[in-house]
Design an enzyme around this catalytic site. Structure first.
Site, PDB file in Angstrom:
ATOM      1  N   CYS A 146       0.834  -1.201   0.000  1.00  0.00           N
ATOM      2  CA  CYS A 146       0.000   0.000   0.000  1.00  0.00           C
ATOM      3  C   CYS A 146       0.870   1.254   0.000  1.00  0.00           C
ATOM      4  O   CYS A 146       1.788   1.374   0.824  1.00  0.00           O
ATOM      5  CB  CYS A 146      -0.912  -0.001   1.228  1.00  0.00           C
ATOM      6  SG  CYS A 146      -1.908   1.507   1.398  1.00  0.00           S
TER       7      CYS A 146
ATOM      8  N   CYS B 164      -2.186   0.092   9.319  1.00  0.00           N
ATOM      9  CA  CYS B 164      -1.386  -1.124   9.173  1.00  0.00           C
ATOM     10  C   CYS B 164      -0.005  -0.901   9.783  1.00  0.00           C
ATOM     11  O   CYS B 164       0.689   0.053   9.428  1.00  0.00           O
ATOM     12  CB  CYS B 164      -1.245  -1.509   7.706  1.00  0.00           C
ATOM     13  SG  CYS B 164      -2.778  -2.099   6.960  1.00  0.00           S
TER      14      CYS B 164
ATOM     15  N   TYR C  56     -19.723 -11.126  28.056  1.00  0.00           N
ATOM     16  CA  TYR C  56     -19.426 -10.170  26.982  1.00  0.00           C
ATOM     17  C   TYR C  56     -19.886 -10.799  25.664  1.00  0.00           C
ATOM     18  O   TYR C  56     -19.147 -10.900  24.691  1.00  0.00           O
ATOM     19  CB  TYR C  56     -17.939  -9.831  26.929  1.00  0.00           C
ATOM     20  CG  TYR C  56     -17.315  -9.431  28.242  1.00  0.00           C
ATOM     21  CD1 TYR C  56     -17.372  -8.121  28.708  1.00  0.00           C
ATOM     22  CD2 TYR C  56     -16.665 -10.376  29.031  1.00  0.00           C
ATOM     23  CE1 TYR C  56     -16.797  -7.757  29.919  1.00  0.00           C
ATOM     24  CE2 TYR C  56     -16.078 -10.020  30.239  1.00  0.00           C
ATOM     25  CZ  TYR C  56     -16.152  -8.715  30.685  1.00  0.00           C
ATOM     26  OH  TYR C  56     -15.573  -8.364  31.884  1.00  0.00           O
TER      27      TYR C  56
ATOM     28  N   GLU D 137     -24.469  -9.284  28.244  1.00  0.00           N
ATOM     29  CA  GLU D 137     -23.968  -8.250  27.335  1.00  0.00           C
ATOM     30  C   GLU D 137     -24.485  -6.903  27.797  1.00  0.00           C
ATOM     31  O   GLU D 137     -25.634  -6.789  28.249  1.00  0.00           O
ATOM     32  CB  GLU D 137     -24.418  -8.536  25.903  1.00  0.00           C
ATOM     33  CG  GLU D 137     -24.124  -7.447  24.893  1.00  0.00           C
ATOM     34  CD  GLU D 137     -22.637  -7.092  24.800  1.00  0.00           C
ATOM     35  OE1 GLU D 137     -22.331  -5.888  24.738  1.00  0.00           O
ATOM     36  OE2 GLU D 137     -21.795  -8.020  24.803  1.00  0.00           O
TER      37      GLU D 137
ATOM     38  N   CYS E  14      -8.246 -10.364  22.657  1.00  0.00           N
ATOM     39  CA  CYS E  14      -7.801  -9.579  21.500  1.00  0.00           C
ATOM     40  C   CYS E  14      -6.592  -8.707  21.826  1.00  0.00           C
ATOM     41  O   CYS E  14      -6.124  -7.971  20.956  1.00  0.00           O
ATOM     42  CB  CYS E  14      -8.950  -8.721  20.964  1.00  0.00           C
ATOM     43  SG  CYS E  14      -9.673  -7.587  22.166  1.00  0.00           S
TER      44      CYS E  14
END
Length: 398
Positions: free
Chosen positions: A66, A77, A259, A283, A355
């Site tokens: 890119c 990125c 979650y 949630e 994550c």
């Protein structure tokens, strides 16, 4: 400008170097390289820098595909200068280091986990099914610089799904969005494409359906474009498969999905525990609760609780006994209070979807202090070309 010799990888898409004994976190570099770097930020105890000239390149360096990837350009990125196979090794190194430094696992414990990061189908480009473009003061849509609110106008984002790349939303197409704060785009696994404008903090549909279809866990899901869903087309099913394999739910068991989002894991657990089992999903986001209640209405063994997980546990909105827990917290991790509460429930196993390796490692340490062990770990490259990595861990009482 300074000359630096690059050491190991670090979280956040950086590598570590040293300048007069001070730590420097360097972007756009690779371990072993000698570079000319521009200092971008001075903090007490460390510096940040961009590698602007590479004097001695690593064998793992490639030309970024890119034109907007590089110093002082788009910050989306982090690793376009790294060969795709080396990106997997980079992320595995970060996970191992966080487990050692923050999780306080021994080298032997980390080796026994066999930490590695697996690629998902589809390659490193054209995978991102949800892209949020920022809008600058002139109404042009683009992407943000690293650690900045400055918008970089772009004509294409190469990691975006092809259906998003073809949308006429960027300034190269002559588009201006003078009333919008952002333009949010979705290309769902069910084949829907939607564009929403964020105006005064509220998404307003500009193009496409009010609800998009996603396919995972043997079901079709209907949810608003701004509701949470995994951004890689293969991610949702990959995570479901990993969680089910590690937890091995049995007929009649009781499970919690914390979650829970739109109910992805709750649905998968419900199919395994069957009508004699029980699944309780928690949630906090109203859009997630509404989507879960609509999409799981056919599963009578599922209860959807609208609450923060911390509140639900502290105020006994959910109570045991419970056999299995799926924990899929935000990037900040579950935290000590939640972990301690769960280790006291009598559950036989907890599956943790993480994550952020640092937040996960901090929770690993709390589990260990409570007498629980991390007995299995999977890593997945759900965000190619970026520094992000997803992990699924299995915890059991020691």
């Amino acid at each position: 400008m300074v000359e630096l010799t690059i050491d190991a990888v670090a979280p956040g898409g950086h590598c570590v170097a040293r300048l007069d004994g001070q730590i420097v976190f360097v972007r756009h570099a690779l371990p072993g390289e000698r570079v000319i770097a521009e200092i971008t930020e001075v903090n007490r105890g460390y510096l940040r820098a961009d590698a602007v000239t590479v004097l001695e390149p690593s064998a793992q360096r490639v030309a970024p595909p890119c034109p907007y990837a590089g110093p002082n350009l788009c910050g989306g990125c982090d690793l376009q200068h790294v060969a795709p196979s080396a990106q997997l090794d980079w992320k595995a190194d970060v996970v191992r280091e966080q487990l050692r430094r923050l999780g306080r696992l021994t080298p032997e414990e980390i080796d026994n986990l066999g930490v590695r990061v697996e690629p998902l189908p589809g390659g490193p480009l054209g995978w991102r099914s949800r892209v949020r473009y920022a809008v600058d003061a002139t109404g042009r849509a683009g992407l943000l610089k690293h650690r900045s609110h400055e918008v970089v106008p772009v004509d294409r984002c190469l990691i975006a799904h092809p259906a998003i790349q073809s949308l006429p939303v960027l300034s190269a197409d002559g588009q201006r969005w003078p009333t919008a704060e952002a333009v949010e785009t979705v290309a769902s696994t069910g084949g829907d494409v939607a564009v929403q404008l964020v105006v005064d903090g509220t998404p307003v549909t500009e193009r496409g359906p009010e609800k998009v279809r996603e396919l995972a866990a043997g079901r079709e899901w209907q949810l608003p474009p701004d509701a949470f869903w995994q951004v890689h087309p293969a991610a949702a099913q990959t995570l479901v498969d990993a969680v089910l394999e590690l937890l091995a739910p049995r007929t009649g068991e009781r499970a919690w999905d914390l979650y829970g989002g739109a109910g992805l894991f709750a649905a998968a657990l419900a199919e395994r525990v069957g009508p004699t089992g029980r699944v309780t999903m928690v949630e906090a986001a109203p859009s997630g609760v509404a989507a879960a209640r609509e999409n799981l209405a056919d599963l009578g063994q599922v209860e959807v609780v609208s609450a923060k997980v911390e509140t639900a546990l502290a105020r006994r909105r959910i109570t045991g006994p419970v056999d299995l827990v799926v924990l899929d917290p935000p990037r900040t991790g579950a935290g000590a209070d939640v972990v301690r509460a769960l280790t006291g429930t009598g559950a036989r196993a907890i599956g943790y979807v993480a994550c952020d390796p640092a937040a996960f490692a901090r929770d690993v340490r709390v589990f260990a202090e409570a007498g629980w062990r991390l007995v299995a770990l999977r890593g997945y490259d759900m965000f190619p070309m970026t520094q992000h990595v997803e992990c699924v861990g299995l915890f059991t009482p020691a």
